[in-house]
Scaffold this motif. Structure first.
Motif, mmCIF file in Angstrom:
data_model
loop_
_atom_site.group_PDB
_atom_site.id
_atom_site.type_symbol
_atom_site.label_atom_id
_atom_site.label_comp_id
_atom_site.label_asym_id
_atom_site.label_seq_id
_atom_site.Cartn_x
_atom_site.Cartn_y
_atom_site.Cartn_z
ATOM 1 N N ASN A 166 0.606 -1.477 0.062
ATOM 2 C CA ASN A 166 0.536 0.246 0.195
ATOM 3 C C ASN A 166 0.766 1.350 0.198
ATOM 4 O O ASN A 166 0.274 2.455 0.261
ATOM 5 N N CYS A 167 2.013 0.796 0.401
ATOM 6 C CA CYS A 167 2.902 2.046 -0.464
ATOM 7 C C CYS A 167 3.703 2.714 -1.502
ATOM 8 O O CYS A 167 4.585 3.490 -1.650
ATOM 9 N N SER A 168 3.140 2.122 -2.981
ATOM 10 C CA SER A 168 3.569 1.825 -4.365
ATOM 11 C C SER A 168 3.296 3.631 -4.280
ATOM 12 O O SER A 168 4.512 4.249 -5.380
ATOM 13 N N GLU A 169 2.426 4.532 -3.740
ATOM 14 C CA GLU A 169 3.047 6.268 -4.632
ATOM 15 C C GLU A 169 3.863 6.547 -4.070
ATOM 16 O O GLU A 169 4.073 7.189 -3.877
ATOM 17 N N LYS A 170 3.940 6.355 -2.850
ATOM 18 C CA LYS A 170 5.320 7.221 -1.864
ATOM 19 C C LYS A 170 6.157 6.573 -2.536
ATOM 20 O O LYS A 170 6.999 7.316 -2.414
ATOM 21 N N LEU A 171 6.057 5.512 -3.117
ATOM 22 C CA LEU A 171 7.738 5.210 -3.353
ATOM 23 C C LEU A 171 8.217 5.346 -4.789
ATOM 24 O O LEU A 171 9.162 6.033 -4.564
ATOM 25 N N THR A 172 6.774 5.063 -5.551
ATOM 26 C CA THR A 172 7.060 6.541 -6.675
ATOM 27 C C THR A 172 7.389 7.533 -6.329
ATOM 28 O O THR A 172 8.909 7.974 -7.612
ATOM 29 N N GLN A 173 7.019 8.545 -5.179
ATOM 30 C CA GLN A 173 7.622 9.724 -5.308
ATOM 31 C C GLN A 173 9.087 10.179 -5.109
ATOM 32 O O GLN A 173 9.274 11.126 -6.390
ATOM 33 N N ILE A 174 8.847 8.941 -4.685
ATOM 34 C CA ILE A 174 10.946 9.094 -3.692
ATOM 35 C C ILE A 174 11.590 8.932 -5.423
ATOM 36 O O ILE A 174 12.956 9.702 -5.111
ATOM 37 N N PHE A 175 11.071 7.896 -5.873
ATOM 38 C CA PHE A 175 11.932 7.601 -7.397
ATOM 39 C C PHE A 175 11.641 9.245 -8.321
ATOM 40 O O PHE A 175 12.970 9.822 -8.674
ATOM 41 N N ILE A 176 10.758 9.413 -8.354
ATOM 42 C CA ILE A 176 10.734 10.523 -9.118
ATOM 43 C C ILE A 176 11.564 11.973 -8.702
ATOM 44 O O ILE A 176 12.206 12.800 -9.557
ATOM 45 N N GLU A 177 11.180 12.217 -6.989
ATOM 46 C CA GLU A 177 12.223 13.233 -6.825
ATOM 47 C C GLU A 177 13.594 13.429 -7.238
ATOM 48 O O GLU A 177 14.997 14.162 -7.446
ATOM 49 N N THR A 178 14.694 10.903 -7.101
ATOM 50 C CA THR A 178 16.192 11.169 -7.012
ATOM 51 C C THR A 178 16.327 11.039 -8.275
ATOM 52 O O THR A 178 17.129 11.684 -9.051
ATOM 53 N N LEU A 194 21.889 8.218 -3.942
ATOM 54 C CA LEU A 194 21.311 6.954 -3.470
ATOM 55 C C LEU A 194 21.598 6.458 -2.188
ATOM 56 O O LEU A 194 20.712 5.358 -2.046
ATOM 57 N N GLN A 195 22.232 6.664 -1.501
ATOM 58 C CA GLN A 195 22.452 5.956 -0.305
ATOM 59 C C GLN A 195 21.040 6.059 0.510
ATOM 60 O O GLN A 195 20.233 5.879 1.135
ATOM 61 N N GLU A 196 20.855 7.772 0.728
ATOM 62 C CA GLU A 196 19.723 8.729 0.516
ATOM 63 C C GLU A 196 18.517 8.037 0.581
ATOM 64 O O GLU A 196 17.891 7.563 0.907
ATOM 65 N N THR A 197 18.330 7.575 -0.520
ATOM 66 C CA THR A 197 17.071 6.991 -1.384
ATOM 67 C C THR A 197 17.370 5.603 -0.862
ATOM 68 O O THR A 197 15.607 5.584 -1.014
ATOM 69 N N GLU A 198 17.613 4.717 -0.819
ATOM 70 C CA GLU A 198 17.568 3.490 -0.413
ATOM 71 C C GLU A 198 17.461 3.173 1.151
ATOM 72 O O GLU A 198 16.299 2.805 1.178
ATOM 73 N N LYS A 199 17.283 4.614 1.767
ATOM 74 C CA LYS A 199 17.044 4.453 2.913
ATOM 75 C C LYS A 199 15.421 4.900 3.372
ATOM 76 O O LYS A 199 14.715 4.288 3.857
ATOM 77 N N ARG A 200 15.440 6.133 2.645
ATOM 78 C CA ARG A 200 14.022 6.475 2.387
ATOM 79 C C ARG A 200 13.430 5.229 1.766
ATOM 80 O O ARG A 200 12.104 5.014 2.723
ATOM 81 N N PHE A 201 12.832 3.967 1.323
ATOM 82 C CA PHE A 201 12.709 3.215 -0.235
ATOM 83 C C PHE A 201 12.425 2.626 1.083
ATOM 84 O O PHE A 201 11.121 2.092 1.590
ATOM 85 N N LEU A 202 13.427 1.699 2.174
ATOM 86 C CA LEU A 202 13.423 0.888 2.750
ATOM 87 C C LEU A 202 12.544 1.325 4.294
ATOM 88 O O LEU A 202 12.102 0.682 4.940
#
Length: 271
Positions: free
Chosen positions: A151-163, A236-244
């Motif tokens: 249920n977190c697809s939208e948040k993950l996509t937003q993080i991906f787009i920001e990066t 990239l390190q911060e992006t990975e942490k945000r995903f997790l």
């Protein structure tokens, strides 16, 4: 003149590790088109700008003889190291100077590469080497990408787009062809019988590490890395942490779904 941005051994290794093969929908689009055109038997397939061979290996599963060609020696070495299929070989050459005889190629393909070529010269080579009634399949994935996980697809996509948007500030101007859905490349293909499909959506099984690795493999990130290595690595390190954190997991090997839209240009040469 072609643009060469994938030359280094380190970049080639990342490319091999994290770039993915054409997804099922794109594969079926190409195979169905060939069936529709009745081009069998296909004796020789040439995959131009093959990189480390992800698309080339897909082709070798279906056709008698497949040759992957790329201008980067490092990419070709990665492709050779990864492949053991007897009907598959690789060579180093420019896309604009293919070492094949006139009218000798049954199918010419290129996956997410043509925007780096000298398009006018490449299309002359396409017209020269493809045999009468032979086919072309040129594709690219677009920047229309999303991530799916619970249920977190939208948040993950937003993080991906920001990066991605931060990385793409370092994009080469040739990326405009991707942003324009290969329209100019389609118009340049010198075949009367051709079509451009812009709504192919594939779902690629990946992991968190795979998504971060994909971002590392793209040419704008490599430009960012050269310009400001500390900032690029930290991003990239911060992006990975945000995903997790958003997923509520600790392992970077946690699987998720990577969705992306392809554009595919298909053409059949006249007699």
């Amino acid at each position: 003149m072609a643009t060469q941005l994938f030359e280094g051994k380190g970049h080639a290794a990342v490319y091999q590790k994290y770039r993915f093969a054409p997804g099922e929908d794109l594969q079926q689009t190409i195979l169905s088109y060939l069936k529709e055109k009745g081009t069998n038997p296909i004796e020789l397939v040439v995959d131009v700008g093959c990189g480390s061979g992800q698309g080339t290996r897909f082709l070798a599963e279906h056709f008698k003889k497949v040759v992957g060609a790329d201008i980067s020696e490092a990419q070709i070495q990665e492709a050779r190291d990864a492949s053991s299929l007897p009907n598959l070989s690789y060579l180093v050459c420019p896309a604009e100077e293919l070492p094949f005889e006139d009218g000798s190629v049954d199918l010419l393909t290129s996956f997410t590469a043509v925007h780096w070529f000298d398009i006018e010269k490449f299309m002359k080579e396409v017209n020269r080497v493809v045999k009468p009634h032979g086919c072309v399949a040129i594709s690219t994935y677009t920047v229309d990408m999303s991530l799916r996980y619970g249920n977190c697809s939208e948040k993950l996509t937003q993080i991906f787009i920001e990066t991605r948007d931060r990385i793409f500030k370092y994009s080469h101007n040739r990326v405009k062809h991707v942003l324009e859905d290969y329209k100019e490349i389609f118009e340049a293909l010198p075949f009367q019988d051709k079509k451009r499909i812009t709504d192919i959506v594939d779902k690629i099984p990946m992991t968190v590490a795979g998504v971060v690795g994909y971002l590392e493999s793209v040419s704008p990130y490599q430009a960012y890395l050269r310009n400001d290595p500390d900032a690029a690595k930290t991003l990239l390190q911060e992006t990975e942490k945000r995903f997790l954190d958003v997923m509520g997991v600790s392992s970077r090997e946690t699987p998720l779904e990577f969705c992306l839209r392809h554009v595919c240009i298909l053409g059949c040469k006249g007699p």
